[in-house]
Design a protein around this motif. Structure first.
Motif, short mmCIF file in Angstrom:
data_model
loop_
_atom_site.label_atom_id
_atom_site.label_comp_id
_atom_site.label_asym_id
_atom_site.label_seq_id
_atom_site.Cartn_x
_atom_site.Cartn_y
_atom_site.Cartn_z
N GLU A 1 0.81 -1.21 0.00
CA GLU A 1 0.00 0.00 0.00
C GLU A 1 0.85 1.27 0.00
O GLU A 1 2.00 1.26 0.46
CB GLU A 1 -0.90 0.02 1.24
CG GLU A 1 -0.13 0.07 2.55
CD GLU A 1 -1.05 0.06 3.77
OE1 GLU A 1 -2.26 -0.13 3.59
OE2 GLU A 1 -0.54 0.25 4.89
N ILE B 1 1.89 4.89 1.49
CA ILE B 1 1.93 5.40 2.86
C ILE B 1 2.41 6.84 2.87
O ILE B 1 2.92 7.35 1.87
CB ILE B 1 2.83 4.53 3.77
CG1 ILE B 1 4.25 4.39 3.16
CG2 ILE B 1 2.21 3.18 4.00
CD1 ILE B 1 5.25 5.39 3.65
N SER C 1 2.01 6.09 8.12
CA SER C 1 0.55 5.95 8.11
C SER C 1 0.07 5.39 6.77
O SER C 1 0.42 5.92 5.70
CB SER C 1 -0.12 7.30 8.38
OG SER C 1 -1.53 7.17 8.41
N GLY C 2 -0.71 4.31 6.85
CA GLY C 2 -1.30 3.71 5.66
C GLY C 2 -2.71 3.26 5.95
O GLY C 2 -3.20 3.37 7.08
N LYS C 3 -3.38 2.72 4.94
CA LYS C 3 -4.77 2.29 5.10
C LYS C 3 -4.90 1.16 6.10
O LYS C 3 -5.85 1.09 6.88
CB LYS C 3 -5.34 1.87 3.74
CG LYS C 3 -6.79 1.46 3.78
CD LYS C 3 -7.30 1.08 2.40
CE LYS C 3 -8.77 0.67 2.45
NZ LYS C 3 -9.27 0.29 1.11
N SER C 4 -3.92 0.25 6.12
CA SER C 4 -4.02 -0.94 6.98
C SER C 4 -3.59 -0.66 8.42
O SER C 4 -4.09 -1.29 9.34
CB SER C 4 -3.18 -2.08 6.41
OG SER C 4 -1.80 -1.75 6.48
N ASN C 5 -2.67 0.31 8.60
CA ASN C 5 -2.12 0.51 9.93
C ASN C 5 -1.35 1.83 9.99
O ASN C 5 -0.88 2.33 8.97
CB ASN C 5 -1.16 -0.63 10.30
CG ASN C 5 -1.06 -0.85 11.78
OD1 ASN C 5 -1.33 0.06 12.57
ND2 ASN C 5 -0.66 -2.04 12.19
N THR C 6 -1.23 2.37 11.19
CA THR C 6 -0.37 3.52 11.45
C THR C 6 0.62 3.13 12.54
O THR C 6 0.21 2.64 13.60
CB THR C 6 -1.18 4.76 11.89
OG1 THR C 6 -2.01 5.17 10.81
CG2 THR C 6 -0.26 5.90 12.27
#
Length: 252
Positions: A171, A173, A198-203
């Motif tokens: 993804e 970030i 920071s990304g869609k799946s996790n920060t």
């Protein structure tokens, strides 16, 4: 993984020795390459509670407007006679100063963690930074930029009934870093660093504090504390890990 650390140490030693060879006209100029090796004791809390030994190597090359830093760390821990933690991390960051305190940067990092949320966590990013404060004894750098992250979930730690995305993550970030250094005394250096990805799946937010006291010209004592926060983890794991280190640093 230990053989990779040994290889890095040998390369660092070779590079350091090469940089010390005398030159004809610039023999009095400081070498653009600095390197250090650290060995020490480490106490872990969070997802792991154990005692362990750790090793690390750091390289910095500065020439004109360019600066490149690289480091590698390896952690091995055993608890009750069984392996409790095994983690390899490496990072590389290159910067080019532009003007008025601004700089471009390119960054890459790799983490191989047998007992964390992800077996493999790697990313690359590029962006712009600014030297917010720059004094003889105090400096603060802030940078931000887009990037790309690849993660392999640790299926050995994730249970089948956990509410967690178990497929591989690829993804875009956003990465941002704040890096501060303060030298209140000639022999004492204090540093603080906050790195957010920071990304869609996790920060992920990693905060570290370090105090380094010079013992001799080549040997220093380092005390460090690092805390890593994950906005999303498997149900069986905690959102944060903390690490406390006490190391002897040798500068080549």
């Amino acid at each position: 993984m230990a053989r990779y650390i040994l290889t890095l140490l040998l390369l660092a030693t070779t590079a350091a020795n090469a940089s010390e060879e005398p030159t004809t006209e610039a023999s009095n100029e400081p070498s653009p390459l600095t390197s250090s090796i650290g060995l020490g004791y480490q106490a872990l809390s969070g997802n792991s509670n154990s005692q362990t030994m750790n090793g690390n190597i750091a390289l910095t090359y500065t020439k004109g407007r360019y600066q490149t830093t690289a480091d590698a760390k390896y952690i091995m821990a055993k608890k009750n006679g069984e392996e409790d933690k095994r983690k390899l991390s490496a990072s590389l960051k290159a910067k080019r100063m532009i003007r008025d305190g601004y700089y471009w940067y390119g960054n890459g990092s790799y983490i191989d963690d047998r007992y964390g949320p992800y077996y493999v966590d790697s990313l690359v990013s590029t962006g712009i930074g600014y030297r917010l404060f720059s004094y003889e004894s105090f400096q603060t750098l802030v940078d931000i930029g887009p990037g790309f992250r690849h993660q392999n979930p640790n299926l050995d730690e994730i249970k089948s009934d956990s509410i967690v995305k178990q497929e591989v993550v690829n993804e875009p970030i956003l990465q941002s870093t704040v890096d501060m250094q303060w030298k209140p005394l000639k022999t004492l250096t204090l540093s603080a660093k906050v790195n957010m990805v920071s990304g869609k799946s996790n920060t992920t937010i990693e905060s570290s504090l370090n105090a380094t006291n010079d013992i001799t010209d080549n040997i220093a004592l380092n005390i460090g504390y690092t805390q890593t926060y994950y906005s999303w983890v498997p149900e069986t794991m905690k959102n944060s890990d903390s690490t406390t280190t006490i190391s002897i640093i040798y500068t080549l």
